[in-house]
Design a protein around this motif. Structure first.
Motif, PDB file in Angstrom:
ATOM      1  N   LYS A  62      85.434 -57.490 -33.507  1.00 25.47           N
ATOM      2  CA  LYS A  62      86.333 -56.894 -32.518  1.00 25.47           C
ATOM      3  C   LYS A  62      86.892 -57.997 -31.626  1.00 25.47           C
ATOM      4  O   LYS A  62      86.155 -58.885 -31.174  1.00 25.47           O
ATOM      5  N   GLU A  74      84.360 -52.489 -23.565  1.00 31.56           N
ATOM      6  CA  GLU A  74      84.761 -51.898 -24.839  1.00 31.56           C
ATOM      7  C   GLU A  74      84.018 -52.559 -26.004  1.00 31.56           C
ATOM      8  O   GLU A  74      83.627 -51.881 -26.957  1.00 31.56           O
ATOM      9  N   THR A  78      81.593 -50.489 -28.487  1.00 31.70           N
ATOM     10  CA  THR A  78      81.882 -50.454 -29.926  1.00 31.70           C
ATOM     11  C   THR A  78      80.678 -50.935 -30.724  1.00 31.70           C
ATOM     12  O   THR A  78      80.355 -50.372 -31.783  1.00 31.70           O
ATOM     13  N   THR A  79      80.014 -51.972 -30.236  1.00 28.66           N
ATOM     14  CA  THR A  79      78.828 -52.495 -30.925  1.00 28.66           C
ATOM     15  C   THR A  79      77.741 -51.427 -31.007  1.00 28.66           C
ATOM     16  O   THR A  79      77.117 -51.226 -32.059  1.00 28.66           O
ATOM     17  N   ASN A  81      78.179 -48.162 -30.819  1.00 25.50           N
ATOM     18  CA  ASN A  81      78.646 -47.077 -31.688  1.00 25.50           C
ATOM     19  C   ASN A  81      78.514 -47.434 -33.170  1.00 25.50           C
ATOM     20  O   ASN A  81      78.159 -46.584 -34.000  1.00 25.50           O
ATOM     21  N   GLU A  82      78.787 -48.706 -33.508  1.00 27.01           N
ATOM     22  CA  GLU A  82      78.793 -49.121 -34.908  1.00 27.01           C
ATOM     23  C   GLU A  82      77.410 -49.518 -35.422  1.00 27.01           C
ATOM     24  O   GLU A  82      77.062 -49.255 -36.577  1.00 27.01           O
TER      25      GLU A  82
END
Length: 262
Positions: A62, A74, A78-79, A81-82
Motif C-alpha cells: 500500500k 489508513e 488496511t494491514t 484488515n488484510e
C-alpha cells in the motif's frame, strides 16, 4: 536455527528499496506475512512480485506518505484488515537532505522532523493497540550510526535519528508490561542508494572522484568494506524473532566497526 517467525504478520515502512526491501525479503523467506509500503506504487508492485516468488507468506502493499497522519492510519487499518493483526513493526524512512546548520531553513527542519521522527511516533501509536490486544509484539526502529557519532554535513539526520534512540529507550520501559519489545538498529555504511547519494555529494563538495571517497570511507571501517542490505536484514530479523525474548530498549550498530566510541 529456527527463528519462530513463520506465520507472523509484519508491517515494514519504506520497503520498496534499500534496507526496507532487504528486511521485507528476509522476513518473507521466513514465512512472514508482509505489508510493504512506500510512496511509489510501481516500485511496490515490483517488490511484491519478487517477494511472492518466495512462496512462503502473504505479501500485500500500500502506498503511504509517512509524513501524512491520515495515510499512516489508513495503512495500519488496511494491514489489520488484510492480515488480521500486526505482530512485527519495522519503522524506516529515507534520510533528510545533507547540509550544514547554516544552510537549513525552518522548512528543512520541519520536513526532517516529520519524516524521521514524528512518523515513527505516529506509526507506533497506531500499531500499539493491536499489539496490546495480541498480547505482545516486536518493534525495530531503523536509525543511523550517527546516533553514536555525528556524521559531518548531516545535521538533520544527526539530530532526529538521535531522537529515535530516546524514543526507543523510553518506550521499552512503558511497553514492557504488554510484552512488547522495541529496539533500534543503526546502520553504518551499507550499500544502498542513499549511501551512494551521500558518497556522490561528498565527491562533488570535495572535488574528488567518487571512487576516492569510497576508498577513503573503507579505510575508516575495520572490516574494510561497505555492508550489504542482506546482512543488515539478518540482524533485524533476529531482533524480530522469538529468539530475541529479553533484549529491549537497546541500540545496535551494524557498521563493520566504523564507530569507535563506546
Amino acid at each position: 536455527m529456527e527463528l519462530g517467525l513463520k506465520g507472523k504478520n509484519a508491517l515494514i515502512i519504506a520497503s520498496s528499496q534499500g534496507l526496507g526491501k532487504a528486511i521485507a525479503k528476509k522476513l518473507a523467506e521466513q514465512g512472514v506475512n508482509v505489508m510493504i509500503s512506500s510512496r511509489d506504487q510501481s516500485k511496490l508492485e515490483n517488490v511484491k512480485k519478487e517477494l511472492l516468488e518466495l512462496n512462503n507468506g502473504k505479501i500485500i502493499c500500500k502506498v503511504c506518505d509517512i509524513k501524512n497522519k491520515n495515510e499512516i492510519q489508513e495503512l495500519v487499518a488496511t494491514t489489520i484488515n488484510e492480515l488480521g493483526s500486526i505482530d512485527l513493526l519495522v519503522n524506516n524512512a529515507g534520510g533528510p537532505p545533507a547540509g550544514t546548520f547554516e544552510e537549513m531553513t525552518d522548512e528543512d527542519w520541519q520536513h526532517a522532523f516529520e519524516l524521521n521522527l514524528l512518523s515513527y511516533i505516529r506509526m507506533i501509536r497506531e500499531v500499539l493497540p493491536h499489539m496490546k490486544e495480541n498480547g505482545g509484539g516486536k518493534i525495530v526502529n531503523i536509525a543511523s550510526s550517527s546516533v553514536k557519532e555525528p556524521i559531518p554535513g548531516l545535521i538533520l539526520s544527526n539530530t532526529f535519528r538521535t531522537g529515535i534512540v530516546g524514543l526507543t529507550k523510553t518506550l521499552a520501559s512503558e511497553l514492557a508490561s504488554y510484552q512488547i519489545v522495541i529496539n533500534t538498529v543503526a546502520p553504518g555504511r551499507i550499500s544502498t542508494d542513499r549511501v551512494a547519494f551521500l558518497d556522490e555529494n561528498a565527491a562533488k563538495k570535495q572535488g574528488m572522484a567518487i571512487e576516492e571517497i569510497q576508498n577513503k570511507v573503507r579505510n575508516t571501517i575495520p572490516l574494510g568494506r561497505y555492508g550489504n542490505p542482506e546482512e543488515f536484514a539478518n540482524y533485524v530479523s533476529f531482533l524480530l524473532s522469538d529468539i530475541n525474548s529479553y533484549m529491549t530498549g537497546q541500540t545496535f550498530l551494524v557498521d563493520g566497526g566504523m564507530v569507535k566510541s563506546i
